[in-house]
Structures are given as structure tokens and as C-alpha cells.
Design a protein around this motif. Structure first.
Motif, PDB file in Angstrom:
ATOM      1  N   VAL A   1      -5.180   4.759  -6.445  1.00  0.00           N
ATOM      2  CA  VAL A   1      -5.776   5.992  -6.964  1.00  0.00           C
ATOM      3  C   VAL A   1      -5.001   7.236  -6.567  1.00  0.00           C
ATOM      4  CG1 VAL A   1      -8.087   4.975  -7.001  1.00  0.00           C
ATOM      5  CG2 VAL A   1      -7.358   6.279  -4.985  1.00  0.00           C
ATOM      6  N   ASP A   2      -4.009   7.092  -5.674  1.00  0.00           N
ATOM      7  CA  ASP A   2      -3.341   8.307  -5.213  1.00  0.00           C
ATOM      8  C   ASP A   2      -1.832   8.156  -5.073  1.00  0.00           C
ATOM      9  OD1 ASP A   2      -3.618  11.097  -4.251  1.00  0.00           O
ATOM     10  OD2 ASP A   2      -2.848  10.252  -2.390  1.00  0.00           O
ATOM     11  N   SER A   3      -1.369   7.487  -4.032  1.00  0.00           N
ATOM     12  CA  SER A   3       0.051   7.584  -3.678  1.00  0.00           C
ATOM     13  C   SER A   3       0.985   6.940  -4.689  1.00  0.00           C
ATOM     14  CB  SER A   3       0.287   6.974  -2.285  1.00  0.00           C
ATOM     15  OG  SER A   3      -0.069   5.611  -2.261  1.00  0.00           O
ATOM     16  N   SER A   4       0.515   5.958  -5.469  1.00  0.00           N
ATOM     17  CA  SER A   4       1.398   5.303  -6.431  1.00  0.00           C
ATOM     18  C   SER A   4       1.636   6.146  -7.677  1.00  0.00           C
ATOM     19  CB  SER A   4       0.825   3.935  -6.836  1.00  0.00           C
ATOM     20  OG  SER A   4      -0.374   4.091  -7.582  1.00  0.00           O
ATOM     21  N   VAL A   5       0.808   7.162  -7.885  1.00  0.00           N
ATOM     22  CA  VAL A   5       0.878   7.991  -9.087  1.00  0.00           C
ATOM     23  C   VAL A   5       1.380   9.381  -8.716  1.00  0.00           C
ATOM     24  CG1 VAL A   5      -0.443   8.989 -11.004  1.00  0.00           C
ATOM     25  CG2 VAL A   5      -1.042   6.723 -10.115  1.00  0.00           C
ATOM     26  N   GLY A   6       2.405   9.852  -9.392  1.00  0.00           N
ATOM     27  CA  GLY A   6       2.830  11.232  -9.181  1.00  0.00           C
ATOM     28  C   GLY A   6       4.200  11.428  -8.597  1.00  0.00           C
ATOM     29  N   GLY A   7       4.827  10.365  -8.075  1.00  0.00           N
ATOM     30  CA  GLY A   7       6.216  10.467  -7.666  1.00  0.00           C
ATOM     31  C   GLY A   7       6.490  11.058  -6.305  1.00  0.00           C
ATOM     32  N   LYS A   8       5.486  11.221  -5.456  1.00  0.00           N
ATOM     33  CA  LYS A   8       5.766  11.674  -4.092  1.00  0.00           C
ATOM     34  C   LYS A   8       6.211  10.481  -3.260  1.00  0.00           C
ATOM     35  CE  LYS A   8       2.938  15.791  -3.242  1.00  0.00           C
ATOM     36  NZ  LYS A   8       1.857  16.334  -2.391  1.00  0.00           N
TER      37      LYS A   8
ATOM     38  N   GLY B   1       0.817  -1.208   0.000  1.00  0.00           N
ATOM     39  CA  GLY B   1       0.000   0.000   0.000  1.00  0.00           C
ATOM     40  C   GLY B   1       0.847   1.252   0.000  1.00  0.00           C
ATOM     41  N   GLY B   2       0.237   2.352   0.431  1.00  0.00           N
ATOM     42  CA  GLY B   2       0.914   3.634   0.376  1.00  0.00           C
ATOM     43  C   GLY B   2       2.160   3.719   1.231  1.00  0.00           C
TER      44      GLY B   2
ATOM     45  N   ARG C   1     -12.438  -1.976   5.785  1.00  0.00           N
ATOM     46  CA  ARG C   1     -12.077  -0.640   6.255  1.00  0.00           C
ATOM     47  C   ARG C   1     -11.024  -0.008   5.346  1.00  0.00           C
ATOM     48  NH1 ARG C   1      -9.200   0.884  12.055  1.00  0.00           N
ATOM     49  NH2 ARG C   1      -9.289   3.171  11.796  1.00  0.00           N
ATOM     50  N   GLU C   2     -10.028  -0.789   4.922  1.00  0.00           N
ATOM     51  CA  GLU C   2      -8.990  -0.285   4.025  1.00  0.00           C
ATOM     52  C   GLU C   2      -9.579   0.078   2.661  1.00  0.00           C
ATOM     53  OE1 GLU C   2      -5.699   0.156   4.319  1.00  0.00           O
ATOM     54  OE2 GLU C   2      -5.082  -0.875   6.156  1.00  0.00           O
ATOM     55  N   TYR C   3     -10.491  -0.751   2.182  1.00  0.00           N
ATOM     56  CA  TYR C   3     -11.121  -0.471   0.889  1.00  0.00           C
ATOM     57  C   TYR C   3     -11.894   0.846   0.946  1.00  0.00           C
ATOM     58  CZ  TYR C   3     -14.182  -0.914  -3.163  1.00  0.00           C
ATOM     59  OH  TYR C   3     -14.866  -0.669  -4.330  1.00  0.00           O
ATOM     60  N   ARG C   4     -12.669   1.031   1.987  1.00  0.00           N
ATOM     61  CA  ARG C   4     -13.431   2.274   2.120  1.00  0.00           C
ATOM     62  C   ARG C   4     -12.508   3.485   2.211  1.00  0.00           C
ATOM     63  NH1 ARG C   4     -17.734   0.008   6.678  1.00  0.00           N
ATOM     64  NH2 ARG C   4     -19.225  -0.919   5.203  1.00  0.00           N
ATOM     65  N   ALA C   5     -11.396   3.326   2.899  1.00  0.00           N
ATOM     66  CA  ALA C   5     -10.442   4.429   3.005  1.00  0.00           C
ATOM     67  C   ALA C   5      -9.947   4.858   1.627  1.00  0.00           C
ATOM     68  CB  ALA C   5      -9.271   4.025   3.901  1.00  0.00           C
ATOM     69  N   GLY C   6      -9.773   3.898   0.722  1.00  0.00           N
ATOM     70  CA  GLY C   6      -9.362   4.233  -0.631  1.00  0.00           C
ATOM     71  C   GLY C   6     -10.420   5.010  -1.385  1.00  0.00           C
ATOM     72  N   LEU C   7     -11.679   4.723  -1.127  1.00  0.00           N
ATOM     73  CA  LEU C   7     -12.763   5.450  -1.789  1.00  0.00           C
ATOM     74  C   LEU C   7     -12.744   6.936  -1.429  1.00  0.00           C
ATOM     75  CD1 LEU C   7     -15.690   2.883  -1.468  1.00  0.00           C
ATOM     76  CD2 LEU C   7     -14.427   3.473  -3.545  1.00  0.00           C
ATOM     77  N   ALA C   8     -12.212   7.269  -0.261  1.00  0.00           N
ATOM     78  CA  ALA C   8     -12.121   8.686   0.132  1.00  0.00           C
ATOM     79  C   ALA C   8     -11.250   9.455  -0.857  1.00  0.00           C
ATOM     80  CB  ALA C   8     -11.558   8.811   1.549  1.00  0.00           C
ATOM     81  N   GLU C   9     -10.157   8.855  -1.310  1.00  0.00           N
ATOM     82  CA  GLU C   9      -9.287   9.516  -2.270  1.00  0.00           C
ATOM     83  C   GLU C   9      -9.953   9.644  -3.639  1.00  0.00           C
ATOM     84  OE1 GLU C   9      -6.563  11.130  -2.249  1.00  0.00           O
ATOM     85  OE2 GLU C   9      -5.668  10.731  -0.294  1.00  0.00           O
ATOM     86  N   VAL C  10     -10.809   8.697  -3.991  1.00  0.00           N
ATOM     87  CA  VAL C  10     -11.570   8.803  -5.231  1.00  0.00           C
ATOM     88  C   VAL C  10     -12.509  10.012  -5.151  1.00  0.00           C
ATOM     89  CG1 VAL C  10     -13.225   7.673  -6.758  1.00  0.00           C
ATOM     90  CG2 VAL C  10     -11.432   6.316  -5.657  1.00  0.00           C
TER      91      VAL C  10
END
Length: 355
Positions: free
Chosen positions: A133-140, A102-103, A174-183
Motif C-alpha cells: 500500500v505504500d513503499s512499492s508505489v511511487g518510486g522512492k 517487504g519495504g 504484527r507485520e500485517y497490522r503495521a501495514g494497516l497503519a499506512e492504509v
């Protein structure tokens, strides 16, 4: 399968989204330029997916390094251990780090790759929806410090992102729902049509239906890829991607990175940012209500715990990376799809919302 291309000046890389991608090594192995590969994963993910990934590494000189599972393991100590593993492994400048997790794994492994010999290749293989949807994309990339989250890090783009949605079948609810927040965050920042689409498909997404899930991941990644292409190192527009993060990071830090998940912090933080925007006369209350309703339909929290004093949270917010000249600089909005950077926000208004 969907492919989203992240196009940067003189560089680009693919984000592949779909089922069966870890097994499809003919696709991602081409991103490995040398013969040394270190797979960084954690003690939860590795037993599930490391063997499947390893089949695609046949013929290469590879090893693995595992960290514990959770945000508390995103530390300099673990970066040092990854670097030591690269050294013991004899990794050269054409080596590649693969982040399988994960992130936390992605941020830490990417930071280690950025540090080794001043930068070697790495590939993101995210295993949580939030990372896809978030941390893997963009190089941070980066690690946490006791005084704040992600305060040490580097911009270091991956060679490819392999988002295999099959791994989400083992992701806890719970982890899956947390990912939906970033969507939701991506739509709330700059795409009101996507927000309406999420409202129409919330039940299907909550049930993990594949077709709408792939579309949601692709739409969020496509939006983020466009922002990153225009502002790779967050000098302006990319800061908008942090809607809710200043509040959320403070909540995570106050809870010692163990009380709430990052996505839960983002969900609560977005609602607090919306309330603050409404308080400042920037946005209509109806849009705040729509945000709260969507997050709740997706099973996400929308209110902070009362365990942490508003004054303590404000103190932590003062350390946010977006602040300038000792004043709060927050990402607020003028309604759904209209995020805005706002400097000089009065601390009294922030305290009122936190309280």
C-alpha cells in the motif's frame, strides 16, 4: 483483481492487486525487457516464494541475492553487495532487478537498480501489506544511515508492481497490522469517506478478509498514485504522504531500527501529529479521538515508549528531510482528510506533545 495505473509524464506502470499474481507470470514477465534478472529478497521471504517466482523466469539468465530480514539491513553495505552481484552476473543496461520482499527489500533493491549503470529496470513484488500500500508505489528508494532513516536514496520508478495478496497468509500478525497503519494514513491525509469506510470495515480488515482487503489496498494505492502523478519528486503535495513520519522516523531511529516496525512508528506518529495539531488550534479533538479509536481497533500502538527522552526525539526530528532553513516543517492536519504542511513549528510545542 484490481489494477491501479500510476501515470507520470511520458511514463506509466501498473499496480496489480489480487490473488495468484506471482504464479501469473504471463502478466508480469512482459515488464522484463532484457535477459538478465537479479532477484533481491531476504532470508525469510525467499524460502517461501522464490521458487514460485523463478518458474516465471524460465529461459532468462537470472540469479538471486538475499539480505537479512529487518530494517537494520537497509544499509549502503548491502547496496554495494547487490551492485557487486550485478557485476559478477554480467548485468547489462537492459537488465532487471526484481524486489521480492517487504519495504526494506524494495527500497534497497530499487536504490541498487537506480545506481547500476545510472539506472536499470526493476519490478516490485511486495510481500508485506505495508509495502503493497505504500513503499512499492511511487518510486522512492533508499537506505538508512546511523543518524537517520532514508537519508540516502533516489526517485526511481518500477516497471510494475505485483501485489499478490496470497503472500499475506504467511505474514505475521504484527507485520500485517503495521501495514494497516499506512492504509489509515492515506484516508487521514485526504479522503474522509475512505476513513469512514475503514471505520465500518475495521473488523473485517483485522481478520484479513480478502474482498475488503483488496478494496482497501486499491483505494490507498489509487490515492497515492494520484499524488505521485502530480508531484513525483516531492516538491509540494507529495510531502503530505508523510503524515506522522517525522515523529515515527525519530522513534525508529532512537530504537536503532529494531524496537518498532515502520507502520507502528507511523501509527504513533500520526497520533502525535494529531495531538500537536489540536494543541495548535488547527483541528478538533474529536477527530483525534476517532483516529486513536480506529488504530486501536486494528491492533496498532498509539503512544510512544517512555524509554526515549523527548529531547533526543526532537534532536532526531531536526534531521528530517522536509525541514528547511533549520526550522521544523511538519505534516499536520485540520481534521480527518485535511492534511497540511506547516513550517516553523515551535519546538516547545513539539516537546510538549512528545512528553
Amino acid at each position: 483483481m484490481e489494477t491501479v495505473d500510476v501515470d507520470l509524464a511520458g511514463r506509466s506502470y501498473p499496480v496489480w492487486i489480487g490473488p495468484g499474481l506471482i504464479a501469473d507470470s504471463a502478466r508480469w514477465r512482459a515488464a522484463i525487457r532484457g535477459r538478465h534478472v537479479l532477484v533481491v529478497s531476504n532470508t525469510t521471504v525467499a524460502p517461501l516464494y522464490l521458487d514460485a517466482l523463478a518458474k516465471g523466469l524460465d529461459g532468462l539468465h537470472w540469479s538471486s541475492y538475499l539480505i537479512g530480514d529487518g530494517e537494520i539491513h537497509k544499509t549502503f553495505a548491502n547496496v554495494e553487495r547487490v551492485l557487486e552481484a550485478l557485476g559478477e552476473f554480467g548485468a547489462t543496461r537492459d537488465a532487471c532487478v526484481i524486489a521480492l520482499g517487504g519495504g526494506v527489500v524494495g527500497d534497497l533493491a530499487g536504490f541498487a537498480a537506480a545506481c547500476w549503470m545510472r539506472g536499470i529496470d526493476f519490478i516490485q513484488v511486495p510481500t508485506t501489506l505495508l509495502a503493497m500500500v505504500d513503499s512499492s508505489v511511487g518510486g522512492k528508494t533508499g537506505v538508512n544511515l546511523p543518524v537517520g532513516k532514508n537519508l540516502a536514496g533516489a526517485f526511481h520508478q518500477p516497471r510494475a508492481v505485483v501485489a499478490d495478496i496470497d503472500v499475506l497468509t504467511t505474514l505475521p500478525q504484527r507485520e500485517y497490522r503495521a501495514g494497516l497503519a499506512e492504509v489509515v494514513k492515506g484516508a487521514a491525509i485526504g479522503d474522509p469517506d475512505f476513513f469512514a469506510w475503514l471505520e465500518a470495515h475495521a473488523d473485517e480488515l483485522a481478520a484479513r478478509e480478502a474482498a475488503p482487503l483488496i478494496e482497501a489496498i486499491a483505494r490507498k494505492c489509487r490515492y497515492k498514485a494520484g499524488v505521485v502523478a502530480r508531484d513525483e519528486t516531492e516538491q509540494g503535495e507529495r510531502a503530505l504522504l508523510n503524515l506522522g513520519h517525522t515523529f515515527g522516523h525519530a522513534l525508529e531511529t532512537a530504537g536503532n531500527y529494531s524496537e518498532i516496525l515502520h507502520g507502528e512508528g507511523v501509527a504513533i506518529g500520526m497520533v502525535l501529529a494529531a495531538h500537536l495539531s489540536e494543541r495548535l488550534g488547527m483541528s478538533p479533538g474529536g477527530d483525534t479521538a476517532r483516529l486513536v479509536a480506529l488504530l486501536q481497533r486494528l491492533g496498532l500502538p498509539t503512544e510512544p515508549s517512555k524509554a526515549h527522552a523527548a529531547s533526543r526525539l526532537l534532536e532526531l526530528m531536526r534531521l528530517d528531510k522536509k525541514n528547511t532553513a533549520g526550522t521544523l516543517r511538519l505534516i499536520l492536519w485540520r481534521g480527518i482528510g485535511k492534511a497540511q504542511i506547516v513550517s516553523g513549528v515551535a519546538e516547545a510545542d513539539v516537546l510538549a506533545v512528545l512528553a
